[in-house]
Design a protein around this motif. Structure first.
Motif, PDB file in Angstrom:
ATOM      1  N   TRP A 173      34.928  34.832  32.294  1.00  0.00           N
ATOM      2  CA  TRP A 173      33.972  35.847  32.763  1.00  0.00           C
ATOM      3  C   TRP A 173      34.177  36.188  34.235  1.00  0.00           C
ATOM      4  O   TRP A 173      33.287  36.744  34.869  1.00  0.00           O
ATOM      5  N   ALA A 174      35.340  35.851  34.765  1.00  0.00           N
ATOM      6  CA  ALA A 174      35.603  36.184  36.164  1.00  0.00           C
ATOM      7  C   ALA A 174      35.736  37.686  36.316  1.00  0.00           C
ATOM      8  O   ALA A 174      36.034  38.417  35.362  1.00  0.00           O
ATOM      9  N   GLY A 175      35.516  38.153  37.537  1.00  0.00           N
ATOM     10  CA  GLY A 175      35.661  39.564  37.834  1.00  0.00           C
ATOM     11  C   GLY A 175      37.112  39.928  38.085  1.00  0.00           C
ATOM     12  O   GLY A 175      38.033  39.185  37.721  1.00  0.00           O
ATOM     13  N   PRO A 176      37.351  41.047  38.752  1.00  0.00           N
ATOM     14  CA  PRO A 176      38.716  41.560  38.910  1.00  0.00           C
ATOM     15  C   PRO A 176      39.505  40.946  40.060  1.00  0.00           C
ATOM     16  O   PRO A 176      40.647  41.333  40.284  1.00  0.00           O
ATOM     17  N   ALA A 177      38.927  40.017  40.799  1.00  0.00           N
ATOM     18  CA  ALA A 177      39.613  39.469  41.969  1.00  0.00           C
ATOM     19  C   ALA A 177      40.841  38.651  41.571  1.00  0.00           C
ATOM     20  O   ALA A 177      40.829  37.931  40.573  1.00  0.00           O
ATOM     21  N   LYS A 178      41.894  38.777  42.377  1.00  0.00           N
ATOM     22  CA  LYS A 178      43.032  37.862  42.299  1.00  0.00           C
ATOM     23  C   LYS A 178      42.745  36.754  43.303  1.00  0.00           C
ATOM     24  O   LYS A 178      42.626  37.005  44.492  1.00  0.00           O
ATOM     25  N   VAL A 179      42.600  35.526  42.817  1.00  0.00           N
ATOM     26  CA  VAL A 179      42.154  34.419  43.657  1.00  0.00           C
ATOM     27  C   VAL A 179      43.330  33.482  43.937  1.00  0.00           C
ATOM     28  O   VAL A 179      44.052  33.073  43.025  1.00  0.00           O
ATOM     29  N   TYR A 180      43.494  33.143  45.233  1.00  0.00           N
ATOM     30  CA  TYR A 180      44.582  32.278  45.667  1.00  0.00           C
ATOM     31  C   TYR A 180      44.034  30.953  46.191  1.00  0.00           C
ATOM     32  O   TYR A 180      42.935  30.894  46.747  1.00  0.00           O
ATOM     33  N   LYS A 181      44.812  29.894  46.001  1.00  0.00           N
ATOM     34  CA  LYS A 181      44.434  28.558  46.466  1.00  0.00           C
ATOM     35  C   LYS A 181      45.571  27.967  47.296  1.00  0.00           C
ATOM     36  O   LYS A 181      46.735  28.391  47.206  1.00  0.00           O
TER      37      LYS A 181
ATOM     38  N   ARG B  96      38.930  29.021  48.703  1.00  0.00           N
ATOM     39  CA  ARG B  96      39.913  29.919  48.107  1.00  0.00           C
ATOM     40  C   ARG B  96      39.762  31.324  48.717  1.00  0.00           C
ATOM     41  O   ARG B  96      38.717  31.647  49.268  1.00  0.00           O
ATOM     42  N   ILE B  97      40.800  32.118  48.586  1.00  0.00           N
ATOM     43  CA  ILE B  97      40.756  33.499  49.067  1.00  0.00           C
ATOM     44  C   ILE B  97      41.045  34.434  47.902  1.00  0.00           C
ATOM     45  O   ILE B  97      42.027  34.240  47.169  1.00  0.00           O
ATOM     46  N   GLY B  98      40.176  35.411  47.731  1.00  0.00           N
ATOM     47  CA  GLY B  98      40.351  36.377  46.662  1.00  0.00           C
ATOM     48  C   GLY B  98      40.580  37.776  47.216  1.00  0.00           C
ATOM     49  O   GLY B  98      40.195  38.092  48.339  1.00  0.00           O
ATOM     50  N   LEU B  99      41.203  38.603  46.425  1.00  0.00           N
ATOM     51  CA  LEU B  99      41.457  39.990  46.788  1.00  0.00           C
ATOM     52  C   LEU B  99      40.992  40.899  45.654  1.00  0.00           C
ATOM     53  O   LEU B  99      41.369  40.699  44.495  1.00  0.00           O
ATOM     54  N   ILE B 100      40.146  41.861  46.000  1.00  0.00           N
ATOM     55  CA  ILE B 100      39.726  42.865  45.031  1.00  0.00           C
ATOM     56  C   ILE B 100      40.344  44.180  45.469  1.00  0.00           C
ATOM     57  O   ILE B 100      39.969  44.747  46.497  1.00  0.00           O
TER      58      ILE B 100
END
Length: 349
Positions: free
Chosen positions: A247-255, A262-266
């Protein structure tokens, strides 16, 4: 009851007996919708440069959904497989009955996550009661960690209180996401502060590309920057893409092994951004928005009233299932299309 078929690229999925428990929401492109964003007000007390630079303007009726109307909607979506509800605004904490809305949402059978998106101005004082009511995750907008820049961007000077509320959210073991809109004028000077913040805090910091809406074309043209440059920097520094949660949103999440957070990018202008869309939106006035940038919201208020009178969400289920057939493959933002979204406070993003 209605019977219709949902087309996918490879098969036809028959959908029968609309209104029964467990009938999934699947569109003609095969996307499954288990995530509802429910707006309960379009009022906001901040005047963010990218959203409401002149402050909230009351330009529509303020007959927002009642708590009972919210409840019947959530019950309808839950019967169609929705597992996660995010309560949004405007600023949802401007509603005095927010805690009760959280509680009744959490109590609906089938709902497993109740989230809220907030500017945080009531966080320090009211978060505990929201958690006691059933809140499981928090999205908090913090566009700058510098108090002066924060006030310049948002028109509000309560950053320190908001950060204390964030500390409390972490202490209470909430799933916490911090949202920051990328702005050419401010973001470059803030990146180092944000990276340091993520190093020692167990949160997901998400950089969101500025989106063009109906009333911000000039601002968009002056301030939009792509998240791709930040993504390149993350990869150069050894960050790796994290598998998406359910159910995650559209973000690409980096670790990164050296960072607690963590850092995400939408990046809504990126290729195939809409391919795995999993959410639908209900506005605070009771309209179904098949996309944040749809041409218009589809009125559900009369059907909501009928379902309330009968204490039965079946008519809503049938109508929403039927309307899902109108959902487009993409938002067409890259072509400059903004639909009916005049500003992001209309639907909470």
């Amino acid at each position: 009851m209605n019977t219709f078929s949902t087309q996918t690229s490879s098969q036809t999925i028959p959908v029968k007996n609309v209104g029964e428990q467990g009938v999934p929401l699947i569109d003609k492109f095969g996307r499954r919708f288990e995530y509802l964003r429910l707006s309960i007000t379009d009022v906001c007390n901040f005047s963010c440069q990218y959203c409401l630079p002149d402050g909230y303007q009351c330009d529509s009726p303020r007959n927002f959904l009642s708590s009972d109307e919210c409840n019947i909607l959530v019950r309808a979506f839950a019967k169609m497989g929705t597992k996660k509800v995010r309560i949004t605004g405007g600023e949802p904490s401007l509603r005095n009955d927010l805690t009760s809305i959280i509680k009744q949402t959490a109590e609906v059978q089938g709902i497993e996550q109740v989230a809220i998106t907030t500017n945080g101005y009531k966080l320090e004082k009211e978060l505990r009661q929201w958690v006691d009511a059933g809140l499981t995750s928090l999205n908090l907008s913090i566009d700058s960690l510098d108090p002066r820049q924060f006030q310049q961007i948002t028109g509000d000077g309560r950053l320190q209180s908001i950060l204390k509320g964030l500390e409390l959210a972490i202490e209470l073991n909430l799933q916490v996401k911090v949202n920051a809109v990328l702005l050419k004028e401010f973001s470059e000077s803030q990146l180092a502060l944000f990276f340091d913040f993520v190093k020692s805090n167990n949160i997901t910091l998400r950089f969101i590309e500025l989106m063009q809406t109906g009333d911000n074309e000039a601002f968009f043209n002056a301030q939009h920057i792509s998240g791709a440059s930040i993504e390149d920097k993350l990869l150069e520094l050894g960050w790796s893409l994290k598998q998406k949660a359910q159910w995650a949103g559209p973000a690409k999440v980096y670790k990164h092994a050296d960072y607690l957070g963590r850092i995400g990018l939408i990046m809504p202008y990126s290729k195939d951004f809409c391919a795995d869309c999993n959410r639908l939106r209900i506005s605070s006035l009771g309209k179904l928005h098949l996309c944040l940038f749809a041409e218009k919201g589809i009125e559900l208020r009369d059907t909501i009233a009928k379902c309330l009178a009968e204490d039965d969400p079946s008519k809503l289920i049938s109508e929403i299932q039927h309307l899902l057939g109108q959902k487009e493959a993409t938002h067409y933002l890259d072509a400059g299309y903004t639909g009916a979204t005049q500003h992001l406070a209309m639907l909470g993003g």
